[in-house]
Design an enzyme around this catalytic site. Sequence first.
Site, PDB file in Angstrom:
ATOM      1  N   TRP A 173       0.669  -1.272  -0.065  1.00 19.13           N
ATOM      2  CA  TRP A 173       0.142   0.057   0.161  1.00 19.13           C
ATOM      3  C   TRP A 173       0.742   1.150   0.000  1.00 19.13           C
ATOM      4  O   TRP A 173       0.496   2.460  -0.635  1.00 19.13           O
ATOM      5  CB  TRP A 173      -0.991   0.032   1.283  1.00 19.13           C
ATOM      6  CG  TRP A 173      -1.767   1.305   1.336  1.00 19.13           C
ATOM      7  CD1 TRP A 173      -2.997   1.506   0.836  1.00 19.13           C
ATOM      8  CD2 TRP A 173      -1.501   2.315   2.106  1.00 19.13           C
ATOM      9  NE1 TRP A 173      -3.422   2.777   1.303  1.00 19.13           N
ATOM     10  CE2 TRP A 173      -2.433   3.370   2.016  1.00 19.13           C
ATOM     11  CE3 TRP A 173      -0.198   2.905   2.760  1.00 19.13           C
ATOM     12  CZ2 TRP A 173      -2.244   4.429   2.609  1.00 19.13           C
ATOM     13  CZ3 TRP A 173      -0.078   4.069   3.384  1.00 19.13           C
ATOM     14  CH2 TRP A 173      -1.223   4.879   3.281  1.00 19.13           C
ATOM     15  N   HIS A 174       2.101   1.267   0.678  1.00 18.12           N
ATOM     16  CA  HIS A 174       2.797   2.441   0.753  1.00 18.12           C
ATOM     17  C   HIS A 174       3.459   2.890  -0.295  1.00 18.12           C
ATOM     18  O   HIS A 174       4.109   3.999  -0.583  1.00 18.12           O
ATOM     19  CB  HIS A 174       4.027   2.404   1.950  1.00 18.12           C
ATOM     20  CG  HIS A 174       3.516   2.344   3.288  1.00 18.12           C
ATOM     21  ND1 HIS A 174       2.750   1.292   3.818  1.00 18.12           N
ATOM     22  CD2 HIS A 174       3.472   3.431   4.077  1.00 18.12           C
ATOM     23  CE1 HIS A 174       2.542   1.540   5.219  1.00 18.12           C
ATOM     24  NE2 HIS A 174       2.991   2.997   5.303  1.00 18.12           N
ATOM     25  N   GLY A 175       3.709   1.758  -1.543  1.00 16.92           N
ATOM     26  CA  GLY A 175       4.311   2.126  -2.624  1.00 16.92           C
ATOM     27  C   GLY A 175       4.510   1.277  -3.664  1.00 16.92           C
ATOM     28  O   GLY A 175       4.732  -0.008  -3.314  1.00 16.92           O
ATOM     29  N   PHE A 194       2.194   8.603  -1.295  1.00 14.24           N
ATOM     30  CA  PHE A 194       1.549   7.211  -1.033  1.00 14.24           C
ATOM     31  C   PHE A 194       0.036   7.542  -1.225  1.00 14.24           C
ATOM     32  O   PHE A 194      -0.615   6.387  -1.392  1.00 14.24           O
ATOM     33  CB  PHE A 194       1.684   6.712   0.263  1.00 14.24           C
ATOM     34  CG  PHE A 194       3.307   6.502   0.665  1.00 14.24           C
ATOM     35  CD1 PHE A 194       4.155   6.025  -0.364  1.00 14.24           C
ATOM     36  CD2 PHE A 194       3.821   6.901   1.960  1.00 14.24           C
ATOM     37  CE1 PHE A 194       5.544   5.856  -0.071  1.00 14.24           C
ATOM     38  CE2 PHE A 194       5.025   6.790   2.262  1.00 14.24           C
ATOM     39  CZ  PHE A 194       5.874   6.134   0.927  1.00 14.24           C
TER      40      PHE A 194
END
Length: 486
Positions: A325-327, A486
């Site tokens: 999800w962060h990247g 993000f």
Amino acid sequence: MIFNSLEFAIFLPIVFIIYWFILKSKLKAQNLLIVIASYVFYGWWDWRFLTLIIFSTFFDFFIGKLLENENRTSKRKLLLWLSICVNLGFLGFFKYCNFFVDTFVDAFSLFGYKFGASSLNILLPVGISFYTFQTLSYTIDVYKRNLKPTKDFVSFAAFVSFFPQLVAGPIERATNLLPQFHKQRVFNYEKASDGMRQILWGLFKKIVIADNCAIYANQIFNNYEDYSGSTLLLGAVFFAFQIYGDFSGYSDIAIGTSRLFGFNLKQNFAFPYFSRDIAEFWRRWHMSLSTWFRDYLYIPLGGSRGGFLNKIKNTFIIFVVSGFWHGANWTFIFWGFLNACYFIPLLVLNRNRRNTNTIAEGCFFPSFKELIGMMLTFVFTCLAWVFFRADSIAIAFDYLINVFNANIFKVPTILPKFLFVLIAFFFLIEWMQRDKLHGLEFRRVGSKKNVLLHTVLRNSLYSIIILLIYFLGNFTTDIEFIYFQF
């Protein structure tokens, strides 16, 4: 528009004055103002981004209405999955398309096949991960009948686009924030003044702590081959304070700004670097995302039910997905996997819920056991942050290999003494306030003498923080909030 900009310093008072002094108690007009202000705030980066958030708003609003009028389970599931696929489809395309194309090409190149495919020039809309999860929470809660769908489109649009927390959270649940748009708000001086204190603390975290740490963290990470192990270790510590000051600082400003308009957002950080184990850390770090994954992914997967192996599998899934999800980079996935490896031993030994109270509760100093636990947790967290910060997994491993060599015991070549003093001051304030909601939350005291002394001390502290922001704040490097990407 970013919080630490001149534009926002002009924008916020204008919206505040119109909201409270012109529109006063006109609820619908206030909600409409929030929508307009939010679109101006978001469109300040790029007006093209507005088309996506407006589409998501219309789409999930009507999905909610359809769910309200549908009782057949099969049709309700179809509507739910339609919402999930459309929302995650947009998120996947804008955020992960390049990642999958590059991974596909790299995978086949290992077998001697070369493709002419190249990354598309896709512009990532700011905050898409945050408002996508926010709208999904609405659809899922309506599907589960935990929430009645709203019939007020303006209120729903305000919920989706609420400017204080739009681009970097906290990720609000529809069950908490949406009903607040349906209720009359009355200006509360105490709430607003506490909101201003939280904004001040958030600005201090961002401009003084995070952005000054960023200078040295970037210098060390970008030239890590030139430095000793001790300097590289210090670089990881600087980045740990950078990302915490940056992200929690944004959350503080967002929550404080919301309180100015009569809204209550959920706490997103609870002094995570005072955690005694990694499980406690994740209960205190980015709490809105952790609980989102717990409620909408971990529990539907079976959670802790279904046996020991199922519990471990679900834990790995939630950490790896959180990393992704962060990247769109393997470094984030590995960062999530590494945190799962930290967490699993606590889960196996059934010690993941051991530390649920405040550290050193009722005391100023922690016990020796608590101190060791806090220090070890911070060290392991810093090592994991190396993967989060590095451009590739290979670079992260090379960085750590260079950390753990003979020169780790040398005096670091980069020693910004003023920054050490700032971090120590920051650490002390947070430690003293560790049982509060933010660093500058102060509660009423008893006698008049105590009230006077307390007021003098508080005002002195505010003055010191304002002076530190003015004289030592990093206003020249134009460093955006980390989580905008993000």
